[in-house]
Design a protein around this motif. Structure first.
Motif, short mmCIF file in Angstrom:
data_model
loop_
_atom_site.label_atom_id
_atom_site.label_comp_id
_atom_site.label_asym_id
_atom_site.label_seq_id
_atom_site.Cartn_x
_atom_site.Cartn_y
_atom_site.Cartn_z
N THR A 6 0.85 -1.19 0.00
CA THR A 6 0.00 0.00 0.00
C THR A 6 0.88 1.24 0.00
N GLY A 7 0.35 2.34 -0.51
CA GLY A 7 1.13 3.58 -0.55
C GLY A 7 2.37 3.45 -1.41
N GLY A 10 4.58 6.59 -2.83
CA GLY A 10 5.27 7.54 -1.98
C GLY A 10 6.78 7.40 -2.03
N SER A 31 -2.81 2.18 -5.20
CA SER A 31 -2.90 3.63 -5.20
C SER A 31 -4.37 3.99 -5.16
N ARG A 32 -4.66 5.25 -4.87
CA ARG A 32 -6.06 5.68 -4.80
C ARG A 32 -6.66 5.93 -6.17
N HIS A 65 2.40 -2.38 4.52
CA HIS A 65 1.49 -1.24 4.63
C HIS A 65 2.29 0.05 4.83
N ALA A 67 0.97 3.10 3.29
CA ALA A 67 0.08 4.22 3.01
C ALA A 67 -0.19 5.04 4.26
N SER A 68 -0.22 6.36 4.09
CA SER A 68 -0.48 7.28 5.19
C SER A 68 -0.93 8.61 4.62
N ASP A 79 -5.32 6.61 8.40
CA ASP A 79 -4.22 5.92 9.08
C ASP A 79 -4.69 4.92 10.13
#
Length: 260
Positions: A6-7, A10, A31-32, A65, A67-68, A79
């Protein structure tokens, strides 16, 4: 081993993806928004709503994980609640390992964002999937951006006695690959760079690398937060550490070697 990251878009994610692939992991990234990348398997996931999570975790052995959403009015939703959604979806899918990347000092430094990260750690440790938490110190690009922001008015503004221990994001990526290969720790590991720096030392090196003569305007951070930062709340004595220094980052970024 198939790993969901995830994320992945970044700073750390961009270092993690090639490292995992080089080490032989089968990688699915999230990604979103849709990404068109023929060299990668990307899934669209929204942690804030949970959309796409069940599909993303299906068939994976481990979740990394990253993502943040720092310093936003939606930070708790992403989060903390998003991490809970991810952990539950991974549990339903039979995932064998959830690795969560946090920050050194979340349990000692009273920043609002850190409280969310600490709460997310607790979600992971209480969740249904065997787990590992890796706390890393600040990445050099983050410190670089911080110094740029603090010097927008001319001088570099900051507390000269604050301590930091920047760690190269590519070395963190390597450590995460090792943790995935070993399996769940059921505990917390801290990972940092090789050198603890005072803020004024970091500033001098940064100025030297950039050929800047902007002065340092010392501003002592008040209260419990300032005391924690000066006492090394963002640093760790844990080992092993990375090997790349702040000066190495400056040399790579600006083509000149900062003061060592």
């Amino acid at each position: 081993m198939k790993v969901l990251v995830t994320g992945a878009g970044g700073t750390l994610g961009r270092a993690v993806l090639p490292r995992l692939r080089a080490d032989g992991f089968d990688v699915r990234a999230t990604s979103r928004r849709p990404r068109h990348d023929p060299g990668a398997d990307w899934a669209v996931v929204d942690l804030a709503s949970g959309a796409g999570l069940d599909e993303a975790v299906a068939g994976v052995d481990a979740v990394l994980h990253l993502a943040s959403l720092p310093n936003s009015r939606h930070t708790h939703r992403v989060d903390v609640l998003g991490t809970r959604r991810l952990a539950l979806a991974a549990g339903r899918a039979g995932v064998g390992h959830l690795v969560y990347v946090s920050i050194v000092g979340v349990d000692r430094v009273s920043l609002p964002y850190y409280r969310h990260k600490l709460a997310a750690e607790q979600v992971v440790s209480a969740g249904p999937v065997p787990w590992t938490v890796l706390r890393a110190t600040q990445f050099p690009p983050f410190l670089d951006r911080l110094l740029r922001a603090s010097s927008r008015l001319g001088p570099v503004i900051g507390d000269p006695a604050v301590l930091a221990q920047p760690v190269d994001q590519h070395e963190v990526a390597g450590r995460l690959a090792e943790r995935l290969a070993v399996g769940p720790l059921s505990g917390i590991e801290e990972y940092a760079g090789p050198q603890v720096l005072r803020f004024d030392e970091a500033v001098r090196a940064w100025q030297s690398a950039r050929g800047s003569r902007r002065p340092l305007l010392p501003v002592r951070f008040p209260g419990r937060l300032g005391r924690a930062l000066r006492e090394g709340g963002l640093t760790t004595t844990a080992s092993p550490t990375g090997t790349r220094t702040w000066a190495d980052h400056l040399d790579d970024t600006y083509g000149r070697i900062g003061a060592r």
